[in-house]
Design a protein around this motif. Structure first.
Motif, short mmCIF file in Angstrom:
data_model
loop_
_atom_site.label_atom_id
_atom_site.label_comp_id
_atom_site.label_asym_id
_atom_site.label_seq_id
_atom_site.Cartn_x
_atom_site.Cartn_y
_atom_site.Cartn_z
N SER A 21 0.80 -1.23 0.00
CA SER A 21 0.00 0.00 0.00
C SER A 21 0.83 1.27 0.00
CB SER A 21 -0.93 0.01 1.21
OG SER A 21 -1.80 -1.09 1.15
N VAL A 22 2.08 1.17 0.37
CA VAL A 22 2.94 2.35 0.36
C VAL A 22 3.30 2.61 -1.10
CG1 VAL A 22 5.19 3.24 1.06
CG2 VAL A 22 3.82 1.93 2.67
N ASP A 23 2.91 3.77 -1.59
CA ASP A 23 3.16 4.06 -2.99
C ASP A 23 3.67 5.49 -3.14
OD1 ASP A 23 0.90 5.57 -2.52
OD2 ASP A 23 -0.36 4.58 -3.98
N GLU A 24 3.51 6.01 -4.33
CA GLU A 24 4.02 7.35 -4.61
C GLU A 24 3.30 8.46 -3.84
OE1 GLU A 24 0.78 6.37 -7.40
OE2 GLU A 24 2.64 5.35 -7.00
N SER A 25 2.21 8.14 -3.17
CA SER A 25 1.50 9.14 -2.37
C SER A 25 2.34 9.59 -1.18
CB SER A 25 0.17 8.58 -1.85
OG SER A 25 -0.63 8.18 -2.91
N LEU A 26 3.20 8.71 -0.70
CA LEU A 26 4.07 9.04 0.43
C LEU A 26 5.47 9.35 -0.07
CD1 LEU A 26 2.99 6.22 2.91
CD2 LEU A 26 2.30 8.60 2.95
#
Length: 183
Positions: A21-26
């Motif tokens: 779930s860790v993606d380019e949003s963080l």
């Protein structure tokens, strides 16, 4: 030891939730920190499992074991897991057929995971499962709400990362509680 094994599986699932779930949003550093913390937490649960195995091999048992080994992963548990699998498959198929963005899938996964925990309360006699169950359901609902806004890119973070943290925290707490209740 079945309980500890189940908690290890939960910790693996929580870690997978975070890693996927860790993606380019963080930002990259935050994503790395979250993945490292998830891996370290998983390692901690595995260490507690290994310590529990050692205690069990030396004749240790749980001080208060509410369920027998048969009932812990028995037919009722299998029914909950089979129902969960069906809900996941059917739900993801429906979401895809509606043309919803892929990010919404993680909200459905979180919601079904929460239902899974609540369904296990009467099976395992563990009322404490209501807490992560309700939290995961709320996280799933929040993910669906975010998907309906312009914040779609945050659904994996809100539903996936928070679900992973919830599951890892619960697995760690229950592993510690179980390990410290062994004699």
């Amino acid at each position: 030891m079945q309980r500890m094994s189940g908690l290890c599986v939960g910790a693996v699932i929580g870690t997978v939730f975070i890693f996927l779930s860790v993606d380019e949003s963080l930002s990259s550093p935050l994503a790395i920190v979250l993945r490292v913390l998830a891996a370290v937490t998983l390692a901690g649960v595995v260490v507690m499992w290994l310590l529990g195995v050692k205690v069990a091999q030396s004749g240790g048992t749980l001080k208060a074991a509410p369920n027998t080994a048969e009932s812990f992963f028995g037919r009722r548990y299998a029914l909950v897991v089979a129902t969960e699998a069906a809900l996941l498959f059917i739900g993801l198929t429906v979401l895809r057929s509606w043309g919803l963005p892929e990010q919404v899938n993680i909200a459905w996964l979180a919601f079904v995971a929460g239902v899974h925990f609540i369904a296990l309360v009467p099976v395992w006699g563990e009322r404490g499962l209501l807490i992560p169950g309700m939290v995961l359901i709320m996280i799933g609902v929040a993910g669906f709400a975010l998907a309906a806004t312009t914040a779609l890119k945050w659904v994996p973070v809100a539903s996936g990362v928070l679900s992973g943290i919830t599951i890892l925290a619960g697995s760690t707490a229950y592993s510690w509680r179980t390990l410290t209740s062994m004699r």
